[in-house]
Design a protein around this motif. Structure first.
Motif, PDB file in Angstrom:
ATOM      1  N   PRO A   1       0.831  -1.216   0.000  1.00 48.71           N
ATOM      2  CA  PRO A   1       0.000   0.000   0.000  1.00 48.71           C
ATOM      3  C   PRO A   1       0.861   1.261   0.000  1.00 48.71           C
ATOM      4  CG  PRO A   1      -0.784  -1.574   1.634  1.00 48.71           C
ATOM      5  CD  PRO A   1       0.519  -2.104   1.134  1.00 48.71           C
ATOM      6  N   TYR A   2       0.508   2.176  -0.894  1.00 45.78           N
ATOM      7  CA  TYR A   2       1.297   3.392  -1.043  1.00 45.78           C
ATOM      8  C   TYR A   2       0.527   4.611  -0.530  1.00 45.78           C
ATOM      9  CZ  TYR A   2      -1.533   3.111  -5.299  1.00 45.78           C
ATOM     10  OH  TYR A   2      -2.582   2.944  -6.176  1.00 45.78           O
ATOM     11  N   TYR A   3       1.200   5.696  -0.381  1.00 46.76           N
ATOM     12  CA  TYR A   3       0.690   7.003   0.023  1.00 46.76           C
ATOM     13  C   TYR A   3       0.214   7.048   1.473  1.00 46.76           C
ATOM     14  CZ  TYR A   3      -1.529  11.537   0.101  1.00 46.76           C
ATOM     15  OH  TYR A   3      -1.857  12.808   0.452  1.00 46.76           O
ATOM     16  N   SER A   4      -0.624   6.125   1.885  1.00 46.67           N
ATOM     17  CA  SER A   4      -1.161   6.170   3.248  1.00 46.67           C
ATOM     18  C   SER A   4      -0.122   5.799   4.309  1.00 46.67           C
ATOM     19  CB  SER A   4      -2.376   5.240   3.369  1.00 46.67           C
ATOM     20  OG  SER A   4      -2.060   3.942   2.924  1.00 46.67           O
ATOM     21  N   LYS A   5       1.005   5.188   3.889  1.00 48.30           N
ATOM     22  CA  LYS A   5       2.105   4.856   4.795  1.00 48.30           C
ATOM     23  C   LYS A   5       1.631   4.104   6.045  1.00 48.30           C
ATOM     24  CE  LYS A   5       5.572   7.769   4.988  1.00 48.30           C
ATOM     25  NZ  LYS A   5       6.407   8.986   5.172  1.00 48.30           N
ATOM     26  N   PRO A   6       1.031   2.924   5.867  1.00 50.23           N
ATOM     27  CA  PRO A   6       0.550   2.156   7.023  1.00 50.23           C
ATOM     28  C   PRO A   6       1.713   1.622   7.863  1.00 50.23           C
ATOM     29  CG  PRO A   6       0.404   0.847   5.031  1.00 50.23           C
ATOM     30  CD  PRO A   6       0.788   2.231   4.596  1.00 50.23           C
ATOM     31  N   SER A   7       1.401   1.240   9.086  1.00 44.39           N
ATOM     32  CA  SER A   7       2.384   0.585   9.942  1.00 44.39           C
ATOM     33  C   SER A   7       2.692  -0.803   9.390  1.00 44.39           C
ATOM     34  CB  SER A   7       1.831   0.460  11.362  1.00 44.39           C
ATOM     35  OG  SER A   7       0.719  -0.434  11.372  1.00 44.39           O
ATOM     36  N   GLN A   8       3.698  -1.453   9.967  1.00 49.02           N
ATOM     37  CA  GLN A   8       4.021  -2.818   9.540  1.00 49.02           C
ATOM     38  C   GLN A   8       2.842  -3.765   9.793  1.00 49.02           C
ATOM     39  OE1 GLN A   8       6.911  -3.662   7.797  1.00 49.02           O
ATOM     40  NE2 GLN A   8       7.041  -1.418   7.780  1.00 49.02           N
ATOM     41  N   GLU A   9       2.118  -3.543  10.887  1.00 50.02           N
ATOM     42  CA  GLU A   9       0.931  -4.372  11.143  1.00 50.02           C
ATOM     43  C   GLU A   9      -0.136  -4.113  10.091  1.00 50.02           C
ATOM     44  OE1 GLU A   9      -1.478  -7.235  12.814  1.00 50.02           O
ATOM     45  OE2 GLU A   9       0.643  -6.820  13.172  1.00 50.02           O
ATOM     46  N   GLY A  10      -0.273  -2.853   9.668  1.00 52.50           N
ATOM     47  CA  GLY A  10      -1.232  -2.531   8.610  1.00 52.50           C
ATOM     48  C   GLY A  10      -0.861  -3.205   7.302  1.00 52.50           C
ATOM     49  N   ILE A  11       0.424  -3.213   6.982  1.00 54.49           N
ATOM     50  CA  ILE A  11       0.875  -3.891   5.762  1.00 54.49           C
ATOM     51  C   ILE A  11       0.590  -5.386   5.855  1.00 54.49           C
ATOM     52  CG2 ILE A  11       2.912  -4.513   4.408  1.00 54.49           C
ATOM     53  CD1 ILE A  11       4.090  -1.764   5.182  1.00 54.49           C
ATOM     54  N   PHE A  12       0.872  -5.973   7.014  1.00 53.08           N
ATOM     55  CA  PHE A  12       0.608  -7.407   7.204  1.00 53.08           C
ATOM     56  C   PHE A  12      -0.872  -7.709   7.018  1.00 53.08           C
ATOM     57  CE2 PHE A  12      -0.750 -10.942   9.818  1.00 53.08           C
ATOM     58  CZ  PHE A  12       0.114 -11.954   9.419  1.00 53.08           C
ATOM     59  N   GLN A  13      -1.747  -6.946   7.663  1.00 53.70           N
ATOM     60  CA  GLN A  13      -3.183  -7.207   7.575  1.00 53.70           C
ATOM     61  C   GLN A  13      -3.715  -6.975   6.156  1.00 53.70           C
ATOM     62  OE1 GLN A  13      -4.928  -8.700   9.789  1.00 53.70           O
ATOM     63  NE2 GLN A  13      -3.430  -8.622  11.458  1.00 53.70           N
ATOM     64  N   HIS A  14      -3.172  -5.976   5.457  1.00 57.90           N
ATOM     65  CA  HIS A  14      -3.558  -5.735   4.064  1.00 57.90           C
ATOM     66  C   HIS A  14      -3.288  -6.976   3.217  1.00 57.90           C
ATOM     67  CE1 HIS A  14      -3.737  -3.663   0.117  1.00 57.90           C
ATOM     68  NE2 HIS A  14      -2.627  -4.329  -0.162  1.00 57.90           N
ATOM     69  N   TYR A  15      -2.076  -7.488   3.294  1.00 57.93           N
ATOM     70  CA  TYR A  15      -1.724  -8.649   2.468  1.00 57.93           C
ATOM     71  C   TYR A  15      -2.457  -9.913   2.908  1.00 57.93           C
ATOM     72  CZ  TYR A  15       1.971  -6.580  -0.407  1.00 57.93           C
ATOM     73  OH  TYR A  15       2.671  -5.845  -1.336  1.00 57.93           O
ATOM     74  N   LYS A  16      -2.643 -10.090   4.202  1.00 55.68           N
ATOM     75  CA  LYS A  16      -3.387 -11.258   4.679  1.00 55.68           C
ATOM     76  C   LYS A  16      -4.818 -11.241   4.140  1.00 55.68           C
ATOM     77  CE  LYS A  16      -4.781 -13.628   8.949  1.00 55.68           C
ATOM     78  NZ  LYS A  16      -4.758 -13.582  10.441  1.00 55.68           N
ATOM     79  N   THR A  17      -5.408 -10.052   4.107  1.00 58.88           N
ATOM     80  CA  THR A  17      -6.785  -9.915   3.626  1.00 58.88           C
ATOM     81  C   THR A  17      -6.894 -10.183   2.132  1.00 58.88           C
ATOM     82  OG1 THR A  17      -7.291  -8.316   5.370  1.00 58.88           O
ATOM     83  CG2 THR A  17      -8.735  -8.314   3.444  1.00 58.88           C
ATOM     84  N   ILE A  18      -5.979  -9.610   1.340  1.00 62.06           N
ATOM     85  CA  ILE A  18      -6.103  -9.815  -0.111  1.00 62.06           C
ATOM     86  C   ILE A  18      -5.721 -11.245  -0.495  1.00 62.06           C
ATOM     87  CG2 ILE A  18      -5.706  -7.368  -0.547  1.00 62.06           C
ATOM     88  CD1 ILE A  18      -2.968  -8.108  -1.701  1.00 62.06           C
ATOM     89  N   ALA A  19      -4.798 -11.856   0.242  1.00 62.90           N
ATOM     90  CA  ALA A  19      -4.422 -13.237  -0.056  1.00 62.90           C
ATOM     91  C   ALA A  19      -5.598 -14.180   0.162  1.00 62.90           C
ATOM     92  CB  ALA A  19      -3.240 -13.664   0.809  1.00 62.90           C
ATOM     93  N   ALA A  20      -6.407 -13.889   1.182  1.00 63.78           N
ATOM     94  CA  ALA A  20      -7.582 -14.727   1.453  1.00 63.78           C
ATOM     95  C   ALA A  20      -8.622 -14.612   0.349  1.00 63.78           C
ATOM     96  CB  ALA A  20      -8.194 -14.328   2.792  1.00 63.78           C
ATOM     97  N   ALA A  21      -8.637 -13.461  -0.340  1.00 60.13           N
ATOM     98  CA  ALA A  21      -9.634 -13.229  -1.385  1.00 60.13           C
ATOM     99  C   ALA A  21      -9.160 -13.657  -2.769  1.00 60.13           C
ATOM    100  CB  ALA A  21     -10.000 -11.741  -1.427  1.00 60.13           C
ATOM    101  N   SER A  22      -7.861 -13.859  -2.924  1.00 61.14           N
ATOM    102  CA  SER A  22      -7.310 -14.077  -4.255  1.00 61.14           C
ATOM    103  C   SER A  22      -7.455 -15.518  -4.722  1.00 61.14           C
ATOM    104  CB  SER A  22      -5.826 -13.692  -4.279  1.00 61.14           C
ATOM    105  OG  SER A  22      -5.278 -13.951  -5.555  1.00 61.14           O
ATOM    106  N   PRO A  23      -7.925 -15.711  -5.972  1.00 67.20           N
ATOM    107  CA  PRO A  23      -7.983 -17.058  -6.533  1.00 67.20           C
ATOM    108  C   PRO A  23      -6.627 -17.529  -7.054  1.00 67.20           C
ATOM    109  CG  PRO A  23      -8.788 -15.492  -8.148  1.00 67.20           C
ATOM    110  CD  PRO A  23      -8.487 -14.705  -6.900  1.00 67.20           C
ATOM    111  N   LYS A  24      -5.640 -16.649  -7.043  1.00 64.88           N
ATOM    112  CA  LYS A  24      -4.305 -16.966  -7.535  1.00 64.88           C
ATOM    113  C   LYS A  24      -3.265 -16.647  -6.457  1.00 64.88           C
ATOM    114  CE  LYS A  24      -5.379 -18.273 -11.714  1.00 64.88           C
ATOM    115  NZ  LYS A  24      -4.981 -19.581 -12.305  1.00 64.88           N
ATOM    116  N   PRO A  25      -2.097 -17.269  -6.538  1.00 62.00           N
ATOM    117  CA  PRO A  25      -1.040 -16.969  -5.569  1.00 62.00           C
ATOM    118  C   PRO A  25      -0.646 -15.492  -5.626  1.00 62.00           C
ATOM    119  CG  PRO A  25      -0.499 -18.940  -6.841  1.00 62.00           C
ATOM    120  CD  PRO A  25      -1.691 -18.319  -7.492  1.00 62.00           C
TER     121      PRO A  25
END
Length: 292
Positions: free
Chosen positions: A107-131
């Motif tokens: 995630p760019y511009y919003s400059k999330p914390s490391q926990e925010g980056i982790f939760q972002h990727y965990k969330t999109i990985a759960a939704a993705s039909p591809k690796p």
């Protein structure tokens, strides 16, 4: 994911003089990089000027790339944003059946914390039909994804299988390579550092320079992965000035200047990106003419 070991190329998006997408030029570019020996193609990366593309254009580019590549090499699709909900929606609705994986920039511009980056990727990985392939490029996003966050994602989220590392921090890269899961791929996102990073254990490169120098970039990466470092060094030494010229003012303005000189694309970009200065363009033309 072994099919993504080697050289990927982050394609530029060719435009006509009226700034509409030049489909004929894109087909020519796809054939050029595949003939040059790249192992896979990355469509809709930031090198493709995706921030300036509409949702419909992105969808059309994805479908066109699948069609013209025609399974000759794998295709990775770039889907990333600072809005996690929007990324999830696109992952759930985009036609990704023919994609090998999804490359998703931090995630760019919003400059999330490391926990925010982790939760972002965990969330999109759960939704993705591809690796999912992580993409750390702090020079563009404004926030580095640390080695600790990367390793946490690699170990804890099954659908996250690889990473494009473009921090330029060799110590961080070596920490990731030392502690990553055995089957987790790490590829370079820095053309100029790729040889050194492969020597440290990376699995290849997602390249900008391969848009033009597909044969030599692919050859350099292949030789390095085969531990043939005399050949890899020779090719890398030839390419270093090309990489410097490509990134001197802007990516993708630099590679488009090279490609325009070869008659593959028009030298057209969408604002706020502009073509390289005349001085740089002249130096690019001279370098390309004398390159052997």
């Amino acid at each position: 994911m072994e099919q993504l070991r080697g050289t990927g190329v982050a394609l530029v998006t060719p435009f006509k003089k009226d700034e509409s997408i030049d489909w004929n030029a894109l087909e020519k570019l796809i054939d050029h990089v595949i003939t040059g020996g790249v192992d896979y193609i990355v469509s809709l990366g930031t090198t493709g000027e995706t921030p300036t593309l509409s949702a419909d254009e992105k969808l059309d580019l994805m479908k066109f790339t699948f069609e013209k590549v025609s399974k000759r090499v794998p295709v990775v699709v770039g889907i990333g944003d600072y809005n996690t909900r929007d990324v999830v929606k696109r992952l759930e609705t985009c036609p990704l059946d023919e994609a090998a994986a999804v490359l998703s920039v931090a995630p760019y511009y919003s400059k999330p914390s490391q926990e925010g980056i982790f939760q972002h990727y965990k969330t999109i990985a759960a939704a993705s039909p591809k690796p999912i392939i992580l993409y750390n490029v702090p020079g563009r996003t404004g926030r580095n994804m640390t080695a600790q966050t990367t390793l946490r994602l690699a170990h804890e989220v099954p659908n996250i299988v690889a990473m494009k590392e473009a921090s330029g921090d060799m110590i961080q890269c070596m920490q990731i390579l030392r502690d990553k899961p055995k089957d987790f791929l790490v590829v370079s996102g820095d053309d100029a550092l790729a040889l050194a990073q492969i020597a440290c254990g990376m699995d290849g490169l997602i390249s900008v320079g391969a848009n033009y120098y597909a044969k030599d970039v692919s050859g350099m990466v292949r030789a390095a992965l085969e531990n043939n470092y005399p050949v890899a060094r020779e090719l890398n030494n030839k390419l270093q000035e090309a990489f410097d010229l490509m990134f001197e003012e802007n990516n993708p303005a630099g590679p488009k200047a090279f490609l325009n000189g070869a008659g593959i694309v028009e030298n057209v970009l969408r604002l706020p990106v502009v073509p390289v200065s005349e001085g740089l363009r002249s130096r690019i033309a001279t370098f390309a003419k004398n390159y052997k």
